[in-house]
Design a protein around this motif. Structure first.
Motif, PDB file in Angstrom:
ATOM      1  N   LEU A 119       1.042  -1.431   0.636  1.00  0.00           N
ATOM      2  CA  LEU A 119      -0.170   0.339  -0.021  1.00  0.00           C
ATOM      3  C   LEU A 119       0.843   1.100   0.234  1.00  0.00           C
ATOM      4  O   LEU A 119       0.643   2.008  -1.481  1.00  0.00           O
ATOM      5  N   PHE A 120       1.632   1.350   0.699  1.00  0.00           N
ATOM      6  CA  PHE A 120       2.842   1.979   1.069  1.00  0.00           C
ATOM      7  C   PHE A 120       3.240   2.496   0.239  1.00  0.00           C
ATOM      8  O   PHE A 120       3.575   4.033  -0.899  1.00  0.00           O
ATOM      9  N   SER A 121       4.130   1.577  -1.400  1.00  0.00           N
ATOM     10  CA  SER A 121       5.121   1.632  -2.620  1.00  0.00           C
ATOM     11  C   SER A 121       3.852   1.781  -3.015  1.00  0.00           C
ATOM     12  O   SER A 121       3.864   3.127  -4.293  1.00  0.00           O
ATOM     13  N   VAL A 122       2.318   1.131  -3.496  1.00  0.00           N
ATOM     14  CA  VAL A 122       1.138   1.504  -4.802  1.00  0.00           C
ATOM     15  C   VAL A 122       1.165   3.684  -4.467  1.00  0.00           C
ATOM     16  O   VAL A 122       0.912   4.054  -5.461  1.00  0.00           O
ATOM     17  N   TYR A 123       0.560   4.262  -3.067  1.00  0.00           N
ATOM     18  CA  TYR A 123       0.614   5.373  -3.170  1.00  0.00           C
ATOM     19  C   TYR A 123       1.244   6.366  -3.649  1.00  0.00           C
ATOM     20  O   TYR A 123       1.191   7.206  -4.245  1.00  0.00           O
ATOM     21  N   THR A 124       2.912   5.565  -3.149  1.00  0.00           N
ATOM     22  CA  THR A 124       4.009   6.756  -3.161  1.00  0.00           C
ATOM     23  C   THR A 124       4.084   6.592  -4.980  1.00  0.00           C
ATOM     24  O   THR A 124       4.004   7.839  -5.858  1.00  0.00           O
ATOM     25  N   CYS A 125       4.486   5.227  -5.595  1.00  0.00           N
ATOM     26  CA  CYS A 125       4.322   5.705  -6.998  1.00  0.00           C
ATOM     27  C   CYS A 125       3.572   5.649  -8.141  1.00  0.00           C
ATOM     28  O   CYS A 125       3.182   6.945  -8.747  1.00  0.00           O
ATOM     29  N   THR A 126       2.059   5.655  -7.725  1.00  0.00           N
ATOM     30  CA  THR A 126       0.813   7.117  -7.485  1.00  0.00           C
ATOM     31  C   THR A 126       1.063   8.501  -8.107  1.00  0.00           C
ATOM     32  O   THR A 126       0.949   8.962  -8.842  1.00  0.00           O
ATOM     33  N   GLY A 127       1.006   8.995  -6.668  1.00  0.00           N
ATOM     34  CA  GLY A 127       1.544  10.545  -6.230  1.00  0.00           C
ATOM     35  C   GLY A 127       2.254  11.264  -6.809  1.00  0.00           C
ATOM     36  O   GLY A 127       2.179  11.899  -7.320  1.00  0.00           O
ATOM     37  N   ALA A 128       3.501  10.100  -6.873  1.00  0.00           N
ATOM     38  CA  ALA A 128       4.261  10.458  -8.064  1.00  0.00           C
ATOM     39  C   ALA A 128       4.252  10.878  -9.026  1.00  0.00           C
ATOM     40  O   ALA A 128       4.771  11.720  -9.711  1.00  0.00           O
ATOM     41  N   LEU A 129       3.744   9.794  -9.890  1.00  0.00           N
ATOM     42  CA  LEU A 129       3.439  10.018 -11.072  1.00  0.00           C
ATOM     43  C   LEU A 129       2.634  10.800 -11.665  1.00  0.00           C
ATOM     44  O   LEU A 129       2.487  11.676 -12.029  1.00  0.00           O
ATOM     45  N   ALA A 130       1.603  10.773 -10.718  1.00  0.00           N
ATOM     46  CA  ALA A 130       0.422  12.584 -10.756  1.00  0.00           C
ATOM     47  C   ALA A 130       1.093  12.815 -10.526  1.00  0.00           C
ATOM     48  O   ALA A 130       0.829  14.384 -11.716  1.00  0.00           O
ATOM     49  N   THR A 131       2.127  13.627  -9.838  1.00  0.00           N
ATOM     50  CA  THR A 131       2.517  14.707  -9.477  1.00  0.00           C
ATOM     51  C   THR A 131       3.396  15.196 -10.580  1.00  0.00           C
ATOM     52  O   THR A 131       4.113  16.616 -11.060  1.00  0.00           O
ATOM     53  N   GLY A 132       4.507  13.981 -11.113  1.00  0.00           N
ATOM     54  CA  GLY A 132       5.185  13.889 -12.628  1.00  0.00           C
ATOM     55  C   GLY A 132       4.402  14.508 -13.655  1.00  0.00           C
ATOM     56  O   GLY A 132       5.381  15.089 -14.472  1.00  0.00           O
ATOM     57  N   ARG A 133       3.437  13.602 -13.564  1.00  0.00           N
ATOM     58  CA  ARG A 133       2.763  14.561 -14.607  1.00  0.00           C
ATOM     59  C   ARG A 133       2.629  15.876 -15.018  1.00  0.00           C
ATOM     60  O   ARG A 133       2.706  16.510 -15.828  1.00  0.00           O
ATOM     61  N   VAL A 134       2.060  16.389 -14.297  1.00  0.00           N
ATOM     62  CA  VAL A 134       2.079  18.357 -13.873  1.00  0.00           C
ATOM     63  C   VAL A 134       3.081  18.683 -14.239  1.00  0.00           C
ATOM     64  O   VAL A 134       2.933  19.711 -15.167  1.00  0.00           O
ATOM     65  N   ILE A 135       4.015  18.486 -13.943  1.00  0.00           N
ATOM     66  CA  ILE A 135       5.176  18.445 -14.005  1.00  0.00           C
ATOM     67  C   ILE A 135       6.139  18.765 -15.331  1.00  0.00           C
ATOM     68  O   ILE A 135       6.345  19.521 -16.198  1.00  0.00           O
ATOM     69  N   PHE A 136       5.883  17.408 -16.319  1.00  0.00           N
ATOM     70  CA  PHE A 136       5.660  17.199 -18.032  1.00  0.00           C
ATOM     71  C   PHE A 136       4.761  17.935 -18.052  1.00  0.00           C
ATOM     72  O   PHE A 136       5.819  19.043 -19.253  1.00  0.00           O
ATOM     73  N   GLN A 137       3.853  18.564 -18.311  1.00  0.00           N
ATOM     74  CA  GLN A 137       3.079  18.635 -18.883  1.00  0.00           C
ATOM     75  C   GLN A 137       3.283  20.939 -18.958  1.00  0.00           C
ATOM     76  O   GLN A 137       2.727  21.177 -19.671  1.00  0.00           O
ATOM     77  N   GLN A 138       3.693  21.195 -18.224  1.00  0.00           N
ATOM     78  CA  GLN A 138       3.935  22.278 -17.972  1.00  0.00           C
ATOM     79  C   GLN A 138       5.117  22.794 -17.427  1.00  0.00           C
ATOM     80  O   GLN A 138       5.950  23.588 -17.395  1.00  0.00           O
ATOM     81  N   ARG A 139       6.107  21.574 -17.949  1.00  0.00           N
ATOM     82  CA  ARG A 139       7.790  21.647 -18.528  1.00  0.00           C
ATOM     83  C   ARG A 139       8.535  23.024 -19.103  1.00  0.00           C
ATOM     84  O   ARG A 139       9.949  23.868 -18.818  1.00  0.00           O
ATOM     85  N   LYS A 140       7.601  24.262 -20.016  1.00  0.00           N
ATOM     86  CA  LYS A 140       7.863  24.770 -20.834  1.00  0.00           C
ATOM     87  C   LYS A 140       7.189  26.527 -19.817  1.00  0.00           C
ATOM     88  O   LYS A 140       8.129  27.396 -20.369  1.00  0.00           O
ATOM     89  N   ARG A 141       7.215  26.047 -18.617  1.00  0.00           N
ATOM     90  CA  ARG A 141       6.805  27.513 -17.666  1.00  0.00           C
ATOM     91  C   ARG A 141       8.148  27.861 -17.501  1.00  0.00           C
ATOM     92  O   ARG A 141       8.275  29.031 -17.648  1.00  0.00           O
ATOM     93  N   LEU A 142       9.047  27.145 -17.580  1.00  0.00           N
ATOM     94  CA  LEU A 142      10.355  27.653 -16.947  1.00  0.00           C
ATOM     95  C   LEU A 142      11.787  27.462 -17.832  1.00  0.00           C
ATOM     96  O   LEU A 142      11.261  26.523 -18.155  1.00  0.00           O
ATOM     97  N   LYS A 143      12.187  29.168 -18.535  1.00  0.00           N
ATOM     98  CA  LYS A 143      12.758  28.364 -19.550  1.00  0.00           C
ATOM     99  C   LYS A 143      14.379  28.114 -19.617  1.00  0.00           C
ATOM    100  O   LYS A 143      15.212  27.734 -19.623  1.00  0.00           O
ATOM    101  N   THR A 144      14.921  27.784 -17.960  1.00  0.00           N
ATOM    102  CA  THR A 144      15.862  26.948 -16.883  1.00  0.00           C
ATOM    103  C   THR A 144      15.765  25.585 -17.181  1.00  0.00           C
ATOM    104  O   THR A 144      15.478  25.092 -16.185  1.00  0.00           O
ATOM    105  N   ARG A 145      15.905  25.098 -18.576  1.00  0.00           N
ATOM    106  CA  ARG A 145      15.360  23.422 -18.969  1.00  0.00           C
ATOM    107  C   ARG A 145      15.915  22.317 -18.088  1.00  0.00           C
ATOM    108  O   ARG A 145      14.854  21.440 -17.669  1.00  0.00           O
ATOM    109  N   GLY A 146      17.245  22.985 -17.536  1.00  0.00           N
ATOM    110  CA  GLY A 146      17.730  22.104 -16.114  1.00  0.00           C
ATOM    111  C   GLY A 146      16.863  22.272 -14.970  1.00  0.00           C
ATOM    112  O   GLY A 146      16.814  20.695 -14.492  1.00  0.00           O
ATOM    113  N   VAL A 147      16.599  22.546 -15.108  1.00  0.00           N
ATOM    114  CA  VAL A 147      15.246  22.506 -13.308  1.00  0.00           C
ATOM    115  C   VAL A 147      14.458  21.418 -13.599  1.00  0.00           C
ATOM    116  O   VAL A 147      14.147  20.798 -12.900  1.00  0.00           O
ATOM    117  N   MET A 148      13.775  21.872 -14.973  1.00  0.00           N
ATOM    118  CA  MET A 148      12.642  20.996 -15.003  1.00  0.00           C
ATOM    119  C   MET A 148      13.004  19.306 -15.235  1.00  0.00           C
ATOM    120  O   MET A 148      12.237  18.436 -14.259  1.00  0.00           O
TER     121      MET A 148
END
Length: 404
Positions: A119-148
């Motif tokens: 349960l711990f790992s499934v929740y962590t994996c799911t939450g991290a993937l959901a967060t990573g999806r948002v970051i990936f979709q918004q990756r162009k919002r920052l010009k400093t690409r190395g940070v994203m």
């Protein structure tokens, strides 16, 4: 080294970013409070495990797991807030509460270690993937690409680590054991966690710092009212381009522009109307010019356009296009159509030109355009005109300026 000491060091490493988040609270950065709380809860989660020798098992396990679930949920909410998205607090809080309830049932209803780990790992994996999806979709919002990229590596690395943990303890056939008495696989996951968890919070801190830095740089680079380049940045660019032309024999055309009858707009519609006129003017002109050229505001209603690798004939055509496009794009103020035109003075680079010299020639040509009826562009004469100080405010050809 005991496992408890290992978790203590892990918690302290994760907490390194915590005091660095606090100064950003005054800047009202979106999500900063959620990031700070998430960092503190992640530290609490790790320190709870480090306290296993002094706390009852039912206490440190549920505190550690609940704190981590809340921390990961806050990271997701904070990332959404940072990018200006709807935070989905109720949905995230509901899922987190259900997960904590399930942990309690698995602990107190039969002490199912395997179920808790999965349960711990499934929740962590799911939450991290959901967060990573948002970051990936918004990756162009920052010009400093190395940070994203760093942030995505951290969050997807955390997701991948827990996906592997689920696989090892299901299809891999490994029997899960307590992290306080780890098997080789459990020790592997602990060591990887020491890298990924602190890296995630350091990446979030870097995201906030970089965003603030880019906003400060944008404030210096762009005029706050018109979003054209600021006086300082456009004059710096002119100096660099003149040095390049001198070095390689390049071409450069400088067009100084002034809004015709701007004082009458200001007088009739007030400073708010004048500001609207300035924004409208800048938007129209920037749509009319080449994307490679640079358009800036010198001050008041006076602007400058730098046209790279452009001879006098091409520059004159481009300058006339600016006049034509603006004439065909009237401004509307208080329900009334307000025709807008512009006058321009065009100067091309001559060997030995300075910024003062080429701007003075363009200014003189602009003055002639005003004298000859406005809504036109005049070419500068090749002779030298009196120079303007580089840091002095430009003359207001029409008198009053907007309170931009």
């Amino acid at each position: 080294m005991t496992t408890s000491l290992f978790f203590l060091m892990w918690g302290l490493a994760t907490g390194l970013a915590l005091p660095l988040f606090v100064p950003f609270h005054a800047s009202n950065v979106g999500g900063i409070k959620a990031f700070t709380a998430a960092n503190a809860l992640a530290v609490l989660s790790l320190l709870a495990y480090a306290s296993s020798r002094i706390l009852p098992p039912g206490v440190y396990v549920i505190v550690s797991n609940a704190a981590w679930v809340c921390a990961l949920s806050l990271v997701y909410v904070g990332v959404r807030l940072f990018f200006g998205l709807r935070p989905q607090v109720l949905r995230t809080a509901g899922l987190g509460a259900l997960c904590i309830l399930a942990f309690a049932l698995l602990l107190y209803g039969g002490d199912d270690l395997r179920g808790r780990i999965l349960l711990f790992s499934v929740y962590t994996c799911t939450g991290a993937l959901a967060t990573g999806r948002v970051i990936f979709q918004q990756r162009k919002r920052l010009k400093t690409r190395g940070v994203m990229l760093y942030l995505m590596l951290a969050i997807f690395g955390l997701a991948g680590l827990h996906a592997l943990r689920v696989a090892v303890y299901t299809i891999g056939g490994q029997m899960p054991v307590s992290l306080l008495d780890p098997s080789p696989w459990a020790l592997f996951f602990i060591v990887c966690g020491v890298v990924t968890v602190p890296a995630l919070f350091l990446a979030l801190l870097l995201l906030v710092q970089t965003s603030q830095s880019e906003q400060m740089q944008a404030a210096l680079t762009f005029d706050s009212l018109t979003r054209a380049y600021s006086r300082r940045s456009i004059l710096d660019e002119l100096g660099r381009e003149l040095r390049r032309c001198k070095r390689v024999g390049g071409k450069l055309a400088v067009l100084v522009l002034d809004i015709d009858h701007f004082k009458s707009i200001n007088d009739r519609y007030g400073h708010a109307g004048g500001d609207t006129a300035l924004r409208h003017y800048a938007q129209v002109v920037q749509r009319a010019v080449r994307s490679s050229d640079r358009f800036g505001r010198l001050g008041g209603e006076e602007f400058v356009l730098l046209m790279y690798d452009c001879d006098s004939a091409r520059a004159l055509v481009q300058a006339q296009r600016v006049c034509d496009v603006l004439r065909d794009a009237p401004l509307y103020l208080q329900g009334a159509e307000v025709p807008m035109t512009t006058s321009g003075g065009l100067a091309v680079y001559l060997p030995g030109d300075t910024a003062d010299g080429i701007l003075a020639r363009a200014d003189a040509a602009l003055y002639r355009a005003k004298q000859q009826g406005r809504d036109r562009v005049e070419m500068a004469w090749p002779g030298r005109a009196p120079g303007r100080p580089a840091d002095a405010a430009p003359a207001a050809h029409e008198g009053a300026e907007s309170t931009a």
